[in-house]
Write an enzyme that holds these catalytic residues in place. Structure first.
Site, mmCIF file in Angstrom:
data_model
loop_
_atom_site.group_PDB
_atom_site.id
_atom_site.type_symbol
_atom_site.label_atom_id
_atom_site.label_comp_id
_atom_site.label_asym_id
_atom_site.label_seq_id
_atom_site.Cartn_x
_atom_site.Cartn_y
_atom_site.Cartn_z
ATOM 1 N N LYS A 13 -7.202 -4.919 43.529
ATOM 2 C CA LYS A 13 -6.727 -3.519 43.471
ATOM 3 C C LYS A 13 -7.057 -2.901 42.114
ATOM 4 O O LYS A 13 -7.571 -1.794 42.029
ATOM 5 C CB LYS A 13 -5.200 -3.433 43.668
ATOM 6 C CG LYS A 13 -4.702 -3.968 44.974
ATOM 7 C CD LYS A 13 -3.192 -3.799 45.085
ATOM 8 C CE LYS A 13 -2.408 -4.596 44.050
ATOM 9 N NZ LYS A 13 -2.540 -6.066 44.175
ATOM 10 N N ARG A 88 5.372 -0.821 46.288
ATOM 11 C CA ARG A 88 5.362 -2.223 46.696
ATOM 12 C C ARG A 88 6.504 -2.529 47.655
ATOM 13 O O ARG A 88 6.620 -3.668 48.108
ATOM 14 C CB ARG A 88 5.522 -3.097 45.457
ATOM 15 C CG ARG A 88 4.228 -3.759 44.981
ATOM 16 C CD ARG A 88 4.587 -4.637 43.818
ATOM 17 N NE ARG A 88 3.621 -5.617 43.477
ATOM 18 C CZ ARG A 88 2.756 -5.513 42.466
ATOM 19 N NH1 ARG A 88 2.684 -4.403 41.768
ATOM 20 N NH2 ARG A 88 1.964 -6.512 42.169
ATOM 21 N N ARG A 127 -8.453 -15.298 36.579
ATOM 22 C CA ARG A 127 -8.323 -13.931 36.039
ATOM 23 C C ARG A 127 -8.051 -13.982 34.539
ATOM 24 O O ARG A 127 -7.237 -14.756 34.072
ATOM 25 C CB ARG A 127 -7.193 -13.196 36.750
ATOM 26 C CG ARG A 127 -6.835 -11.877 36.038
ATOM 27 C CD ARG A 127 -6.209 -10.869 36.922
ATOM 28 N NE ARG A 127 -4.887 -11.228 37.390
ATOM 29 C CZ ARG A 127 -4.184 -10.479 38.247
ATOM 30 N NH1 ARG A 127 -4.701 -9.359 38.728
ATOM 31 N NH2 ARG A 127 -2.986 -10.856 38.637
ATOM 32 N N ARG A 160 -2.590 -14.237 32.214
ATOM 33 C CA ARG A 160 -1.229 -13.670 32.316
ATOM 34 C C ARG A 160 -0.222 -14.766 32.633
ATOM 35 O O ARG A 160 -0.510 -15.660 33.424
ATOM 36 C CB ARG A 160 -1.194 -12.603 33.421
ATOM 37 C CG ARG A 160 -1.646 -11.245 32.952
ATOM 38 C CD ARG A 160 -1.890 -10.283 34.084
ATOM 39 N NE ARG A 160 -0.873 -10.279 35.138
ATOM 40 C CZ ARG A 160 -0.915 -9.473 36.189
ATOM 41 N NH1 ARG A 160 -1.905 -8.608 36.323
ATOM 42 N NH2 ARG A 160 0.026 -9.515 37.106
ATOM 43 N N ARG A 171 4.666 -14.932 44.259
ATOM 44 C CA ARG A 171 4.257 -13.528 44.370
ATOM 45 C C ARG A 171 3.634 -13.252 45.741
ATOM 46 O O ARG A 171 3.828 -12.165 46.302
ATOM 47 C CB ARG A 171 3.261 -13.177 43.258
ATOM 48 C CG ARG A 171 3.935 -13.157 41.894
ATOM 49 C CD ARG A 171 2.932 -13.120 40.769
ATOM 50 N NE ARG A 171 2.211 -11.877 40.718
ATOM 51 C CZ ARG A 171 1.088 -11.696 40.039
ATOM 52 N NH1 ARG A 171 0.562 -12.690 39.363
ATOM 53 N NH2 ARG A 171 0.502 -10.523 40.031
HETATM 54 P P1 ADP Z 1 -5.045 -7.058 41.604
HETATM 55 O O1 ADP Z 1 -5.046 -5.826 40.746
HETATM 56 O O2 ADP Z 1 -5.099 -6.769 43.067
HETATM 57 O O3 ADP Z 1 -3.932 -8.005 41.248
HETATM 58 P P2 ADP Z 1 -7.487 -7.740 40.135
HETATM 59 O O4 ADP Z 1 -8.303 -6.488 40.265
HETATM 60 O O5 ADP Z 1 -6.893 -8.015 38.807
HETATM 61 O O6 ADP Z 1 -6.402 -7.850 41.309
HETATM 62 O O7 ADP Z 1 -8.437 -8.958 40.569
HETATM 63 C C1 ADP Z 1 -7.944 -10.316 40.557
HETATM 64 C C2 ADP Z 1 -9.028 -11.245 39.984
HETATM 65 O O8 ADP Z 1 -10.133 -11.308 40.876
HETATM 66 C C3 ADP Z 1 -9.584 -10.773 38.636
HETATM 67 O O9 ADP Z 1 -9.908 -11.918 37.871
HETATM 68 C C4 ADP Z 1 -10.842 -10.011 39.027
HETATM 69 O O10 ADP Z 1 -11.805 -10.009 37.976
HETATM 70 C C5 ADP Z 1 -11.326 -10.793 40.244
HETATM 71 N N1 ADP Z 1 -11.994 -9.960 41.253
HETATM 72 C C6 ADP Z 1 -11.721 -8.658 41.561
HETATM 73 N N2 ADP Z 1 -12.534 -8.235 42.565
HETATM 74 C C7 ADP Z 1 -13.302 -9.302 42.909
HETATM 75 C C8 ADP Z 1 -14.336 -9.522 43.890
HETATM 76 N N3 ADP Z 1 -14.707 -8.544 44.744
HETATM 77 N N4 ADP Z 1 -14.893 -10.747 43.964
HETATM 78 C C9 ADP Z 1 -14.494 -11.745 43.128
HETATM 79 N N5 ADP Z 1 -13.541 -11.609 42.179
HETATM 80 C C10 ADP Z 1 -12.953 -10.410 42.074
HETATM 81 P P1 AMP Z 2 0.702 -6.334 38.906
HETATM 82 O O1 AMP Z 2 0.068 -6.149 37.576
HETATM 83 O O2 AMP Z 2 0.532 -5.153 39.798
HETATM 84 O O3 AMP Z 2 0.280 -7.631 39.568
HETATM 85 O O4 AMP Z 2 2.287 -6.444 38.652
HETATM 86 C C1 AMP Z 2 2.823 -7.491 37.878
HETATM 87 C C2 AMP Z 2 4.322 -7.590 38.094
HETATM 88 O O5 AMP Z 2 4.970 -6.346 37.680
HETATM 89 C C3 AMP Z 2 4.771 -7.773 39.546
HETATM 90 O O6 AMP Z 2 4.739 -9.140 39.965
HETATM 91 C C4 AMP Z 2 6.218 -7.225 39.494
HETATM 92 O O7 AMP Z 2 7.108 -8.151 38.885
HETATM 93 C C5 AMP Z 2 6.052 -6.028 38.539
HETATM 94 N N1 AMP Z 2 5.707 -4.801 39.289
HETATM 95 C C6 AMP Z 2 4.560 -4.077 39.197
HETATM 96 N N2 AMP Z 2 4.578 -3.023 40.023
HETATM 97 C C7 AMP Z 2 5.765 -3.085 40.682
HETATM 98 C C8 AMP Z 2 6.389 -2.305 41.708
HETATM 99 N N3 AMP Z 2 5.786 -1.226 42.231
HETATM 100 N N4 AMP Z 2 7.621 -2.663 42.133
HETATM 101 C C9 AMP Z 2 8.252 -3.727 41.612
HETATM 102 N N5 AMP Z 2 7.725 -4.535 40.678
HETATM 103 C C10 AMP Z 2 6.498 -4.219 40.206
#
Ligand code: ADP
Ligand code: AMP
Length: 214
Positions: A13, A88, A127, A160, A171
């Protein structure tokens, strides 16, 4: 254009939201980034949010909604935004819907980046995140130009705390229970679009731009 990104943690995302934001010149708003910024700065909000984030749980709706509504009320959001990680829960989606409807506006698309659970754990352990500008990389799939350094702002990249395997499993459970129902919520509103998030990130982006420009 107002866009919501849906999908499991690690689905991509944030990666796609940043590409959308760059292409369409709209702000990328990540509630996770806002919380992490507050944790880093040791604010009261950060200390409260950290209790939940470290366990892989959701921060309570009341707190999260307030943060998000304050952010989208800012001037730079007038021409739209891309929300990443919000809503969420159904109550979060309902509040957002109500606020937007009240100002005579609407969300244009909710884009679900679909990635099966089996792929998620591998993605999360690789990541690397920049806590300064919110960019994310992957040690294998999307490596930064210089190891451990953010391409975008030059700061250090970290694993992270909540990307450890046990927390990721929790999660994912929270996602299926509390966030996945949003797919039905936005399907009923006729704005849900699904893209295959297992593709290369440029191919995922091409699928998204095809939707936004259709
Ligand atoms: P989210 O925001 O949904 O938690 P991220 O955008 O941070 O996910 O992506 C999660 C991990 O996967 C990161 O390390 C990112 O660089 C990697 N990633 C994102 N898109 C792709 C893809 N299409 N193919 C492989 N790895 C990806
Ligand atoms: P993210 O970076 O989107 O993966 O979010 C990391 C963490 O932040 C999540 O696991 C939750 O603990 C908190 N968080 C982020 N967005 C929300 C949301 N919309 N509602 C509740 N918790 C959130």
């Amino acid at each position: 254009m107002k866009i919501i990104m849906l999908g499991a943690p690690g689905a991509g995302k944030g990666t796609q939201a940043q590409m959308i934001a760059d292409q369409y010149k709209i702000p990328h708003i990540s509630t996770g980034d806002i919380f992490r910024e507050n944790v880093k700065n040791g604010t009261e909000l950060g200390m409260e949010a950290k209790k939940y984030m470290d366990k892989g749980e959701l921060v309570p709706d009341e707190l999260t909604v307030r943060i998000l509504l304050d952010r989208v009320a800012k001037d730079d959001c007038r021409n739209g935004y891309v929300l990443d990680g919000f809503p969420r829960t159904i109550p979060q989606a309902e509040v957002l819907d109500k606020e937007i409807t009240e100002i005579g506006d609407k969300i244009d698309y909710a884009i679900d980046v679909d990635v099966p659970d089996e792929n998620i754990i591998r993605r999360m352990s690789g990541r690397r995140a920049c806590l300064s500008c919110g960019s994310t990389f992957h040690v294998e799939h999307i490596p930064p130009k210089q190891e451990g350094i953010c391409d975008r702002c030059g700061k250090e990249l970290v694993l992270r705390d909540d990307d450890r395997e046990e927390t990721v499993k929790n999660r994912l459970g929270v996602y299926h229970e509390q966030t996945q129902p949003l797919i039905e919520f936005y399907t009923k509103k006729n704005i849900l679009k699904t893209v295959d998030g297992t593709q290369d990130m440029q191919d995922v982006f091409a699928a998204i731009t095809a939707i936004l420009e259709s």
